[in-house]
Design a protein around this motif. Structure first.
Motif, PDB file in Angstrom:
ATOM      1  N   GLU A 101       0.841  -1.190   0.000  1.00 25.80           N
ATOM      2  CA  GLU A 101       0.000   0.000   0.000  1.00 25.80           C
ATOM      3  C   GLU A 101       0.879   1.243   0.000  1.00 25.80           C
ATOM      4  O   GLU A 101       1.979   1.228   0.548  1.00 25.80           O
ATOM      5  CB  GLU A 101      -0.891   0.030   1.238  1.00 25.80           C
ATOM      6  CG  GLU A 101      -1.908  -1.083   1.279  1.00 25.80           C
ATOM      7  CD  GLU A 101      -2.786  -0.966   2.494  1.00 25.80           C
ATOM      8  OE1 GLU A 101      -3.761  -0.196   2.440  1.00 25.80           O
ATOM      9  OE2 GLU A 101      -2.468  -1.623   3.488  1.00 25.80           O
ATOM     10  N   SER A 102       0.374   2.330  -0.562  1.00 20.47           N
ATOM     11  CA  SER A 102       1.149   3.565  -0.634  1.00 20.47           C
ATOM     12  C   SER A 102       1.392   4.183   0.733  1.00 20.47           C
ATOM     13  O   SER A 102       2.406   4.843   0.943  1.00 20.47           O
ATOM     14  CB  SER A 102       0.465   4.581  -1.548  1.00 20.47           C
ATOM     15  OG  SER A 102      -0.846   4.846  -1.095  1.00 20.47           O
ATOM     16  N   ASP A 103       0.484   3.953   1.686  1.00 18.84           N
ATOM     17  CA  ASP A 103       0.656   4.567   2.999  1.00 18.84           C
ATOM     18  C   ASP A 103       1.630   3.799   3.897  1.00 18.84           C
ATOM     19  O   ASP A 103       2.040   4.303   4.927  1.00 18.84           O
ATOM     20  CB  ASP A 103      -0.687   4.764   3.706  1.00 18.84           C
ATOM     21  CG  ASP A 103      -1.423   3.461   3.965  1.00 18.84           C
ATOM     22  OD1 ASP A 103      -1.069   2.447   3.346  1.00 18.84           O
ATOM     23  OD2 ASP A 103      -2.368   3.471   4.773  1.00 18.84           O
ATOM     24  N   GLU A 104       2.015   2.581   3.514  1.00 13.88           N
ATOM     25  CA  GLU A 104       2.984   1.796   4.273  1.00 13.88           C
ATOM     26  C   GLU A 104       3.852   0.973   3.310  1.00 13.88           C
ATOM     27  O   GLU A 104       3.816  -0.262   3.292  1.00 13.88           O
ATOM     28  CB  GLU A 104       2.248   0.863   5.247  1.00 13.88           C
ATOM     29  CG  GLU A 104       2.904   0.786   6.588  1.00 13.88           C
ATOM     30  CD  GLU A 104       2.080   0.002   7.586  1.00 13.88           C
ATOM     31  OE1 GLU A 104       2.715  -0.677   8.389  1.00 13.88           O
ATOM     32  OE2 GLU A 104       0.844   0.067   7.561  1.00 13.88           O
ATOM     33  N   PRO A 105       4.658   1.644   2.475  1.00 12.36           N
ATOM     34  CA  PRO A 105       5.382   0.950   1.404  1.00 12.36           C
ATOM     35  C   PRO A 105       6.468  -0.018   1.867  1.00 12.36           C
ATOM     36  O   PRO A 105       6.901  -0.862   1.086  1.00 12.36           O
ATOM     37  CB  PRO A 105       5.992   2.099   0.589  1.00 12.36           C
ATOM     38  CG  PRO A 105       6.073   3.234   1.537  1.00 12.36           C
ATOM     39  CD  PRO A 105       4.905   3.068   2.489  1.00 12.36           C
ATOM     40  N   GLU A 106       6.888   0.080   3.128  1.00 10.96           N
ATOM     41  CA  GLU A 106       7.928  -0.839   3.605  1.00 10.96           C
ATOM     42  C   GLU A 106       7.375  -2.218   3.939  1.00 10.96           C
ATOM     43  O   GLU A 106       8.134  -3.163   4.148  1.00 10.96           O
ATOM     44  CB  GLU A 106       8.666  -0.252   4.819  1.00 10.96           C
ATOM     45  CG  GLU A 106       7.821  -0.072   6.055  1.00 10.96           C
ATOM     46  CD  GLU A 106       6.950   1.182   6.059  1.00 10.96           C
ATOM     47  OE1 GLU A 106       6.173   1.316   7.010  1.00 10.96           O
ATOM     48  OE2 GLU A 106       7.027   2.017   5.148  1.00 10.96           O
ATOM     49  N   VAL A 107       6.047  -2.362   3.967  1.00 10.22           N
ATOM     50  CA  VAL A 107       5.406  -3.642   4.263  1.00 10.22           C
ATOM     51  C   VAL A 107       4.822  -4.205   2.964  1.00 10.22           C
ATOM     52  O   VAL A 107       4.039  -3.537   2.291  1.00 10.22           O
ATOM     53  CB  VAL A 107       4.272  -3.470   5.305  1.00 10.22           C
ATOM     54  CG1 VAL A 107       3.573  -4.786   5.562  1.00 10.22           C
ATOM     55  CG2 VAL A 107       4.822  -2.886   6.593  1.00 10.22           C
ATOM     56  N   ALA A 108       5.218  -5.427   2.608  1.00 10.54           N
ATOM     57  CA  ALA A 108       4.724  -6.046   1.378  1.00 10.54           C
ATOM     58  C   ALA A 108       4.196  -7.442   1.684  1.00 10.54           C
ATOM     59  O   ALA A 108       4.774  -8.183   2.481  1.00 10.54           O
ATOM     60  CB  ALA A 108       5.831  -6.121   0.335  1.00 10.54           C
ATOM     61  N   LEU A 109       3.107  -7.792   1.045  1.00 10.15           N
ATOM     62  CA  LEU A 109       2.501  -9.106   1.138  1.00 10.15           C
ATOM     63  C   LEU A 109       3.012  -9.928  -0.040  1.00 10.15           C
ATOM     64  O   LEU A 109       2.958  -9.470  -1.180  1.00 10.15           O
ATOM     65  CB  LEU A 109       0.976  -8.980   1.082  1.00 10.15           C
ATOM     66  CG  LEU A 109       0.163 -10.259   0.991  1.00 10.15           C
ATOM     67  CD1 LEU A 109       0.293 -11.040   2.304  1.00 10.15           C
ATOM     68  CD2 LEU A 109      -1.281  -9.935   0.708  1.00 10.15           C
ATOM     69  N   THR A 110       3.506 -11.131   0.216  1.00 12.00           N
ATOM     70  CA  THR A 110       4.005 -12.011  -0.841  1.00 12.00           C
ATOM     71  C   THR A 110       2.974 -13.095  -1.112  1.00 12.00           C
ATOM     72  O   THR A 110       2.545 -13.797  -0.196  1.00 12.00           O
ATOM     73  CB  THR A 110       5.332 -12.663  -0.420  1.00 12.00           C
ATOM     74  OG1 THR A 110       6.273 -11.649  -0.072  1.00 12.00           O
ATOM     75  CG2 THR A 110       5.904 -13.500  -1.544  1.00 12.00           C
ATOM     76  N   ILE A 111       2.567 -13.219  -2.387  1.00 14.60           N
ATOM     77  CA  ILE A 111       1.594 -14.231  -2.781  1.00 14.60           C
ATOM     78  C   ILE A 111       2.011 -14.846  -4.113  1.00 14.60           C
ATOM     79  O   ILE A 111       2.897 -14.334  -4.796  1.00 14.60           O
ATOM     80  CB  ILE A 111       0.167 -13.645  -2.885  1.00 14.60           C
ATOM     81  CG1 ILE A 111       0.097 -12.554  -3.950  1.00 14.60           C
ATOM     82  CG2 ILE A 111      -0.320 -13.128  -1.562  1.00 14.60           C
ATOM     83  CD1 ILE A 111      -1.316 -12.044  -4.195  1.00 14.60           C
ATOM     84  N   GLY A 112       1.371 -15.924  -4.482  1.00 19.70           N
ATOM     85  CA  GLY A 112       1.622 -16.564  -5.763  1.00 19.70           C
ATOM     86  C   GLY A 112       0.637 -16.075  -6.813  1.00 19.70           C
ATOM     87  O   GLY A 112      -0.383 -15.464  -6.479  1.00 19.70           O
ATOM     88  N   PRO A 113       0.904 -16.346  -8.081  1.00 20.36           N
ATOM     89  CA  PRO A 113       0.011 -15.892  -9.159  1.00 20.36           C
ATOM     90  C   PRO A 113      -1.421 -16.417  -9.009  1.00 20.36           C
ATOM     91  O   PRO A 113      -2.381 -15.694  -9.245  1.00 20.36           O
ATOM     92  CB  PRO A 113       0.663 -16.431 -10.422  1.00 20.36           C
ATOM     93  CG  PRO A 113       2.089 -16.649 -10.056  1.00 20.36           C
ATOM     94  CD  PRO A 113       2.100 -17.001  -8.606  1.00 20.36           C
ATOM     95  N   GLY A 114      -1.573 -17.672  -8.606  1.00 23.93           N
ATOM     96  CA  GLY A 114      -2.911 -18.235  -8.423  1.00 23.93           C
ATOM     97  C   GLY A 114      -3.667 -17.560  -7.299  1.00 23.93           C
ATOM     98  O   GLY A 114      -4.873 -17.314  -7.400  1.00 23.93           O
ATOM     99  N   GLN A 115      -2.949 -17.242  -6.236  1.00 27.70           N
ATOM    100  CA  GLN A 115      -3.570 -16.548  -5.107  1.00 27.70           C
ATOM    101  C   GLN A 115      -3.997 -15.142  -5.507  1.00 27.70           C
ATOM    102  O   GLN A 115      -5.054 -14.671  -5.091  1.00 27.70           O
ATOM    103  CB  GLN A 115      -2.602 -16.486  -3.929  1.00 27.70           C
ATOM    104  CG  GLN A 115      -2.310 -17.840  -3.319  1.00 27.70           C
ATOM    105  CD  GLN A 115      -1.147 -17.776  -2.359  1.00 27.70           C
ATOM    106  OE1 GLN A 115      -0.114 -17.187  -2.650  1.00 27.70           O
ATOM    107  NE2 GLN A 115      -1.317 -18.389  -1.192  1.00 27.70           N
TER     108      GLN A 115
END
Length: 57
Positions: free
Chosen positions: A33-47
């Protein structure tokens, strides 16, 4: 580690409420998200496809 190429979602309308997506060399997809760019969610293409299907109006 290669630099990620972040792309803003075409559904993000407001500058302060944006979702960004990036693909890694391993095939994983990162969301942040733009308001918290240091946090990223990792997912797969199917997810990601399942998430879009649920959220799509």
């Amino acid at each position: 580690m290669p630099e990620l190429h972040w792309q803003k979602s075409s559904y993000s309308q407001e500058a302060s409420a944006c979702i960004y997506v990036a693909a890694t060399s391993t095939g994983a997809i990162l969301l942040r998200e733009s308001d918290e760019p240091e946090v990223a969610l990792t997912i797969g293409p199917g997810q990601l496809g399942a998430l879009i299907a649920i959220l799509r109006p």
